[in-house]
Design a protein around this motif. Structure first.
Motif, PDB file in Angstrom:
ATOM      1  N   VAL A 160      67.533  13.352  61.823  1.00 39.10           N
ATOM      2  CA  VAL A 160      66.549  12.707  60.953  1.00 39.10           C
ATOM      3  C   VAL A 160      66.312  13.572  59.719  1.00 39.10           C
ATOM      4  N   THR A 161      65.800  12.937  58.664  1.00 32.56           N
ATOM      5  CA  THR A 161      65.443  13.644  57.446  1.00 32.56           C
ATOM      6  C   THR A 161      64.171  13.039  56.873  1.00 32.56           C
ATOM      7  N   SER A 162      63.240  13.896  56.483  1.00 37.68           N
ATOM      8  CA  SER A 162      62.040  13.469  55.754  1.00 37.68           C
ATOM      9  C   SER A 162      62.194  13.933  54.315  1.00 37.68           C
ATOM     10  N   ALA A 163      61.981  13.036  53.351  1.00 39.08           N
ATOM     11  CA  ALA A 163      62.210  13.386  51.949  1.00 39.08           C
ATOM     12  C   ALA A 163      61.069  12.886  51.074  1.00 39.08           C
ATOM     13  N   ILE A 164      60.856  13.584  49.967  1.00 31.76           N
ATOM     14  CA  ILE A 164      59.783  13.249  49.043  1.00 31.76           C
ATOM     15  C   ILE A 164      60.049  11.924  48.331  1.00 31.76           C
ATOM     16  N   GLY A 165      61.321  11.560  48.180  1.00 33.05           N
ATOM     17  CA  GLY A 165      61.660  10.337  47.469  1.00 33.05           C
ATOM     18  C   GLY A 165      61.209  10.406  46.022  1.00 33.05           C
ATOM     19  N   THR A 166      60.631   9.319  45.522  1.00 29.52           N
ATOM     20  CA  THR A 166      60.126   9.295  44.152  1.00 29.52           C
ATOM     21  C   THR A 166      58.630   9.556  44.093  1.00 29.52           C
ATOM     22  N   ALA A 167      58.044   9.980  45.219  1.00 30.30           N
ATOM     23  CA  ALA A 167      56.607  10.274  45.256  1.00 30.30           C
ATOM     24  C   ALA A 167      56.334  11.644  44.653  1.00 30.30           C
ATOM     25  N   SER A 168      55.053  11.955  44.466  1.00 29.49           N
ATOM     26  CA  SER A 168      54.661  13.234  43.884  1.00 29.49           C
ATOM     27  C   SER A 168      54.525  14.333  44.923  1.00 29.49           C
ATOM     28  N   ALA A 169      54.474  13.961  46.212  1.00 31.33           N
ATOM     29  CA  ALA A 169      54.340  14.958  47.279  1.00 31.33           C
ATOM     30  C   ALA A 169      54.913  14.384  48.557  1.00 31.33           C
ATOM     31  N   LEU A 170      55.358  15.261  49.428  1.00 27.15           N
ATOM     32  CA  LEU A 170      55.875  14.847  50.723  1.00 27.15           C
ATOM     33  C   LEU A 170      54.767  14.960  51.764  1.00 27.15           C
ATOM     34  N   THR A 171      54.343  13.830  52.292  1.00 24.88           N
ATOM     35  CA  THR A 171      53.309  13.828  53.336  1.00 24.88           C
ATOM     36  C   THR A 171      53.748  13.043  54.565  1.00 24.88           C
ATOM     37  N   THR A 172      54.958  12.514  54.588  1.00 25.16           N
ATOM     38  CA  THR A 172      55.449  11.699  55.694  1.00 25.16           C
ATOM     39  C   THR A 172      56.594  12.429  56.381  1.00 25.16           C
TER      40      THR A 172
END
Length: 846
Positions: A474-486
């Motif tokens: 699995v990978t959790s990524a910030i994507g286009t958001a301003s912060a990674l919280t997921t």
């Protein structure tokens, strides 16, 4: 004066803390008072979270109207008037309170169950016990945060309710200790799931494999199953689930944190002789929690804790959360133990930055906090501020951030989920589940995803691959958001194979005639077959005739090896009979053995077709878990605290951080502070009381304000407001220790002036002790006898002596302790020089 000390070190609680509990105490019982004081001390329950009631009825049963008037309505009123409605999740009943509600012609419920989700109408005969209408518990099995997933059929409020009780006060206190002492200890002891020989009592065994599979995936919990009717031979277990009407347990059967119960008819008859062993036997054996039914439940598994309770504990859920998640229909239940006990709660870290002890705060003050997760899979999501144990404000609440992404790769096939707006942990878990179960993706992976709150259970349907061959990344990524919280985390990098045995259940009905034939064709996984048959030559009854074939199956040599099967759990039930076939080796492969039954002459069986022993297929397929979470692993927070609307004086300021999973473990940092926005001050003076005070005595608390325009002086203690006077600048309150009971009790005063300005005094804390035998004594001899006990310098003590022949104590002498460590008293005038026949007591003189 002895003031309470607020610790700066963080405290960790899963599923809540003392801030989230109301303790109900029976003021007409000294044991109830003492136990409540003990629990509140150990769990840090604020004084206003104590409900004092007067209950002078039977200690077992309570009428439904009395329950409403004495317990339910006062509880809801307390929450409303003290501003605790949205803060309190759990209720603890402190012994000498009833455990069974009786409503004539309407039904019988457990008190803990009724406070959990309301009284459930159940008009029935004692021995006719189907599930009551509207008694299903929607919280069961959800793995959600209780505050946001309360049972939908609760008529008003809902509370995770337990009872603290035992046959003695000492054992009840041990029950508290076994819960509190277990917190975040991660014990390695084994919990046992016992399948007994009593078929009617062992019906929960079919849930054993699922719980064992899940705890194996957690990797931090030892859960095992066994076939036994024994209890007394086991020691040092983390849990014990069985089904026996009568048994004896060793006093060291269980370790701190252990959960134990037995499926029988009357395990909830705590103070009655039902002829069966009740749940208090497990309390005496060291349980932190237990369960019983308060009326004949029949053997509906829905009315008892499922084995999954141990998995919920392994996840970090607190005791009450686990019990109420594991009982589908708990309306006949009484649950014992500390609701907050959590051996597998994960530590986080919360600390104040630059806030020294007793810092003076005024106006709007800027404060700073540092929070850090205890592990990457348990970020911290929310931080709340509490003042004197009462919710003040939310500092931050980090939801899954829109446009974060989580990618799951199963067996080399990747798929990505993008977090939408207004997402929650649960909604993200739902979205990922739907993505994994998409037809095209599932055709590639051969994996089925099942959602359980913030957890996804992955089951492989690929019969060609073992668990080790099934990868999961699995990978959790910030994507286009301003912060990674997921965040998303797997239980392991590949799937895990089962240790369960294939199983299938069968039901017989009808009446076999003489010369009826009952047969089975067994097809092994290698294609070889075994045909067995019996003929009812003796005109036997259905059950006896069926048992003939089962005995033949078990005696056939070609079926006794690991590629064979065994017939077990045969049971007669009215016009029907039941049995199971089980593969003799664990795993999905051996469960492929098939059985094809046929019957003639009035006997019927279902299922009769040629079926594999994979009725428990989900327990046989390779499995993995995915966990969703939200928050931050490390962050500095700043907040502006407005103090102008708060009372001046002494306070405890606490920051509580919540784990960003559905376990919602709390980590707390507390600091004593002084608020000062006016010139108003007040003092609290104590007479005839000290750090230790005789409960039989009286004492005074004097309150004096610095101003003359005082409209109200209020004195608070365990249970809230104790006394008040109006339009006086000073007053003296005369109190008796017996009102509060043995144990640690705080006192403080709040003064209000004509302008509405308030001042809160520093806490005075005393420990009420019984005068006689309040202090442990060491005896040295022979004559002259010397008694040694810890004394408080300057305090008076009475020494009493008794002869063993009469067991009657007589006053000997009053003396003053000369030091605060040890006090010696030599007795030279000994009536009987054999000190083994002589007893002594030392009592505090108020």
């Amino acid at each position: 004066m002895f003031a309470s000390i607020c610790l700066l070190a963080p405290r960790v609680q899963a599923g809540g803390s003392g801030y989230n509990v109301v303790v109900i105490v029976n003021t007409l019982s000294s044991n109830s008072l003492a136990l409540a004081n003990y629990y509140c001390e150990r769990r840090g329950v604020p004084p206003e979270n104590i409900l004092r009631v007067q209950y002078n009825y039977a200690p077992t049963d309570i009428a439904d109207t009395t329950f409403t008037n004495v317990l339910l309505n006062p509880l809801t009123n307390l929450l409303a008037t003290r501003g605790l409605t949205s803060q309190v999740d759990a209720v603890v009943l402190s012994m000498d309170l009833p455990y069974r509600i009786i409503a004539a012609g309407v039904g019988v419920n457990g008190v803990t169950a009724a406070l959990f989700y309301g009284f459930k109408t159940d008009p029935r005969d004692v021995f006719t016990c189907p599930l009551a209408t509207n008694s299903a518990n929607s919280f069961a099995g959800t793995e959600e945060i209780f505050r946001f997933a309360k049972p939908t059929n609760a008529p008003n409020s809902s509370f995770l309710t337990t009872m603290l009780t035992a046959d003695t006060l000492a054992n009840a206190m041990r029950l508290v200790d076994q819960g509190v002492n277990s917190d975040r200890t991660f014990p390695t002891n084994t919990a046992l799931l016992a399948k007994t020989s009593l078929v009617a009592n062992n019906v929960r065994y079919q849930s054993f494999d699922d719980a064992i599979f899940n705890t194996r995936l957690r990797g931090n919990y030892s859960l095992d199953r066994t076939n036994t009717d024994a209890v007394s031979t086991f020691t040092n277990l983390l849990g014990f689930q069985t089904g026996l009407p009568g048994f004896t347990a060793a006093s060291n059967l269980l370790v701190p944190g252990a959960l134990a119960d037995s499926l029988n008819s009357f395990s909830g008859w705590l103070l009655e002789d039902s002829g069966q062993t009740n749940a208090l036997e497990f309390v005496r054996a060291g349980a932190a929690g237990s369960h019983g039914t308060i009326i004949e439940p029949c053997n509906y598994v829905e009315k008892f804790p499922a084995a999954e309770n141990y998995f919920y504990q392994a996840r970090g859920f607190a005791l009450a959360e686990g019990y109420y998640q594991s009982i589908t229909n708990p309306y006949e239940s009484v649950i014992l133990g500390d609701p907050l006990a959590a051996p597998f709660a994960t530590n986080g870290s919360v600390s104040w930055t630059g806030l020294a002890s007793n810092t003076v705060l005024a106006g709007t003050t800027n404060l700073s906090l540092q929070i850090a997760a205890g592990a990457t899979r348990t970020p911290l999501q929310r931080v709340d501020l509490f003042l004197d144990g009462k919710f003040l404000q939310t500092v931050t609440n980090l939801a899954p951030r829109q446009n974060n992404t989580v990618t799951v790769t199963l067996n080399g096939h990747a798929t990505t989920y993008t977090v939408p707006a207004s997402a929650t942990i649960k909604s993200v878990a739902s979205g990922v589940t739907a993505l994994l179960n998409g037809a095209a993706y599932q055709a590639l992976t051969k994996v089925v995803a099942l959602q359980h709150g913030d957890r996804l259970e992955l089951q492989s349907t690929d019969t060609t691959k073992s668990g080790a061959q099934l990868s999961c990344t699995v990978t959790s990524a910030i994507g286009t958001a301003s912060a990674l919280t997921t965040f998303i985390n797997p239980a392991r990098a590949n799937f895990l194979d089962t240790v369960a045995f294939g199983l299938r259940s069968y039901t017989n009905f009808g009446t076999p005639t003489t010369l009826s034939v009952f047969s089975v064709l067994v097809t092994k996984t290698n294609g070889s077959t075994v045909l067995l048959a019996v003929t009812n030559t003796a005109g036997n009854s259905q059950f006896t005739f069926v048992q003939q074939l089962l005995n033949l199956i078990n005696a056939t040599a070609s079926l006794t090896n690991t590629d064979g099967l065994v017939a077990e759990d045969a049971q007669a039930g009215g016009s029907q009979s039941y049995f199971n076939l089980r593969a003799r080796a664990p795993g999905w492969g051996p469960a492929g053995i098939k059985a094809d039954f046929a019957a003639t002459g009035g006997l019927f069986i279902t299922p009769a077709s040629n079926l594999a022993l994979d009725e428990n297929l989900t327990d046989l397929e390779p499995r993995n878990h995915l966990y969703l979470s939200a928050g931050t692993t490390n962050q500095t927070l700043t907040l502006a605290l407005v103090t102008t609307n708060l009372p001046d004086g002494a306070h405890e300021l606490a920051a509580v951080a919540y784990e960003g999973t559905h376990v919602w473990t709390q980590t707390r940092a507390s600091a004593p502070v002084q608020i000062k926005n006016s010139a108003l001050t007040a003092s609290l003076a104590i007479t005839n009381a000290d750090a230790t005070t005789a409960v039989e005595g009286t004492f005074t608390l004097g309150v004096a304000a610095s101003a003359t325009n005082i409209t109200l002086i209020e004195l608070f203690s365990a249970g809230g407001l104790v006394a008040a006077v109006t339009n006086q600048a000073s007053t003296v309150f005369n109190l008796g220790g017996s009102t509060f009971g043995l144990g640690r009790v705080p006192f403080y005063a709040v003064i209000t002036d004509a302008s509405g300005q308030q001042f809160r005094t520093t806490n005075f804390v005393t420990r009420f002790v019984g005068r006689e035998s309040a202090i442990p004594i060491q005896i040295f001899g022979p004559a002259p006898v010397q008694l040694l006990w810890p004394g408080i310098a300057g305090r008076l003590y009475d020494v009493l002596a008794a002869d063993a022949m009469t067991n009657s104590f007589a006053f000997r002498e009053t003396l003053t302790a000369s030091n605060s460590v040890n006090t010696f008293w030599p007795e030279t005038n000994v009536l009987n020089t054999n000190i083994a026949q002589r007893f002594y007591k030392v009592r505090v003189t108020p």
